[in-house]
Design an enzyme around this catalytic site. Structure first.
Site, PDB file in Angstrom:
ATOM      1  N   HIS A  60      -9.019 107.186  30.639  1.00  0.00           N
ATOM      2  CA  HIS A  60     -10.062 107.394  31.659  1.00  0.00           C
ATOM      3  C   HIS A  60      -9.584 108.403  32.692  1.00  0.00           C
ATOM      4  O   HIS A  60      -8.427 108.828  32.659  1.00  0.00           O
ATOM      5  CB  HIS A  60     -10.503 106.076  32.291  1.00  0.00           C
ATOM      6  N   HIS A  62      -8.941 108.648  35.977  1.00  0.00           N
ATOM      7  CA  HIS A  62      -8.217 108.485  37.242  1.00  0.00           C
ATOM      8  C   HIS A  62      -6.893 109.265  37.244  1.00  0.00           C
ATOM      9  O   HIS A  62      -6.222 109.378  36.213  1.00  0.00           O
ATOM     10  CB  HIS A  62      -7.963 107.005  37.528  1.00  0.00           C
ATOM     11  N   ASP A  64      -3.924 108.732  38.265  1.00  0.00           N
ATOM     12  CA  ASP A  64      -2.665 108.117  37.841  1.00  0.00           C
ATOM     13  C   ASP A  64      -2.577 107.997  36.314  1.00  0.00           C
ATOM     14  O   ASP A  64      -1.564 107.535  35.781  1.00  0.00           O
ATOM     15  CB  ASP A  64      -2.447 106.748  38.522  1.00  0.00           C
ATOM     16  N   HIS A 118     -14.521  99.816  34.452  1.00  0.00           N
ATOM     17  CA  HIS A 118     -13.587 100.385  35.437  1.00  0.00           C
ATOM     18  C   HIS A 118     -14.043 101.813  35.762  1.00  0.00           C
ATOM     19  O   HIS A 118     -14.192 102.187  36.918  1.00  0.00           O
ATOM     20  CB  HIS A 118     -12.184 100.351  34.857  1.00  0.00           C
ATOM     21  N   ASP A 139      -6.933 100.782  32.127  1.00  0.00           N
ATOM     22  CA  ASP A 139      -7.156  99.864  33.251  1.00  0.00           C
ATOM     23  C   ASP A 139      -8.318  98.920  32.981  1.00  0.00           C
ATOM     24  O   ASP A 139      -9.027  98.508  33.908  1.00  0.00           O
ATOM     25  CB  ASP A 139      -7.445 100.658  34.537  1.00  0.00           C
ATOM     26  N   HIS A 177      -0.687  99.105  33.877  1.00  0.00           N
ATOM     27  CA  HIS A 177      -0.050  98.736  35.153  1.00  0.00           C
ATOM     28  C   HIS A 177       0.724  97.432  35.028  1.00  0.00           C
ATOM     29  O   HIS A 177       0.370  96.558  34.242  1.00  0.00           O
ATOM     30  CB  HIS A 177      -1.104  98.558  36.261  1.00  0.00           C
TER      31      HIS A 177
HETATM   32 FE    FE Z   1      -4.656 103.106  36.900  1.00  0.00          FE
HETATM   33 ZN    ZN Z   2      -7.910 103.561  36.741  1.00  0.00          ZN
END
Ligand code: FE
Ligand code: ZN
Length: 266
Positions: A60, A62, A64, A118, A139, A177
């Site tokens: 995805h 994002h 990070d 998400h 995520d 994560h």
């Molecule tokens: Fe993340």
């Molecule tokens: Zn994310």
């Protein structure tokens, strides 16, 4: 005739930022990286293990998860697999549910699932090789929890988690994560009577005390202990009602939404 097997694939966890894991899948020669939010630690791991990068996989949009892509492409011109619908400009091989990919240089076949919630375009990569079931879910599902619902609806997120939960129980869950201990603290607050969960809390806390990752977990363990897969359980519904976060008799999806909402402020 005995088939000649190529060397097994290994998955390395590369810690990045505060609590991200970037996953490096390799066969001792070639490697693919999943969600390289930062290029530095990936390049270091490639060099340390004498590996050539042959593909980048994204779940995805994002930062990070994609922040290191540009720098990695300067180092090696490789295909970038990623969601078709998540607005990532560096993706060269856009994917959506039902797509199957084979990675150049690695004995690795993956099937794509759409797992919106998400983000709206979030995808997951499933490996269905007998004896080596894996899912890279970004995520969406975490060990003991799930991602925040930033772009989709709680119903979308619940359906996405349901797809992941339907994978074989021995599927290893490579999430992005290290949130497990905090997730399980919440899980225990909502389902204190779950004996499997109590056991897991101890096991994962010991891993963290030894500075080991708690990830990957397995789909079977998540189904037994993750409240976001268990929101229909009477004890969880009871906790939500008692805390005034859910009306008695509400639909299961309301319980999921209330649970996610509660976790946001827990
Ligand atoms: Fe993340
Ligand atoms: Zn994310």
């Amino acid at each position: 005739m005995t088939p000649i097997l190529r060397s097994d694939l290994t998955v390395l966890a590369i810690p990045a930022f505060k609590d991200n894991y970037l996953w490096l899948i390799h066969d001792g020669v070639n490697a693919a990286v999943v969600d390289p939010g930062d290029a530095g630690p990936v390049l270091a791991a490639l060099a340390a293990n004498n590996l050539a990068l042959t593909a980048i996989l994204l779940t995805h949009h994002h930062a990070d998860h994609i922040g290191g892509v540009q720098q990695l492409l300067e180092h090696a011109s490789v295909p970038v697999f990623g969601p078709r619908n998540d607005g990532i400009s560096t993706v060269t091989h856009p994917l959506a549910e039902g797509d199957h990919i084979r990675l150049r240089g690695l004995e690795l076949a993956l099937r794509v699932l759409d797992v919106p919630g998400h983000t709206l375009g979030h995808i997951a990569y499933v490996r269905e090789t007998p004896g080596a079931h894996w899912v890279f879910c970004g995520d969406t599902m975490f060990a003991g929890g799930c991602g925040r619902v930033f772009e989709g609806t709680p119903a979308q997120m619940a359906a996405s988690l349901g797809k992941l939960a339907a994978l074989p129980g021995d599927t290893k869950v490579f999430c992005a994560h290290e949130y497990t201990v905090a997730n399980l603290r919440f899980a225990q607050a909502v389902e204190p009577g779950n004996a499997e969960l109590s056991k897991r809390v101890e096991v994962e806390a010991e891993k963290r005390a030894r500075n080991e990752p708690t990830v990957p977990s397995t789909i079977a363990l998540e189904k037994a202990t993750n409240p976001f897969l268990r929101y229909g359980e009477p004890e969880i519904v009871g906790s939500l009602v008692r805390e005034g976060k859910l009306a008695a008799g509400a639909a299961p999806i309301e319980a999921f939404a209330a649970l996610r909402e509660w976790k946001n402020t827990f």
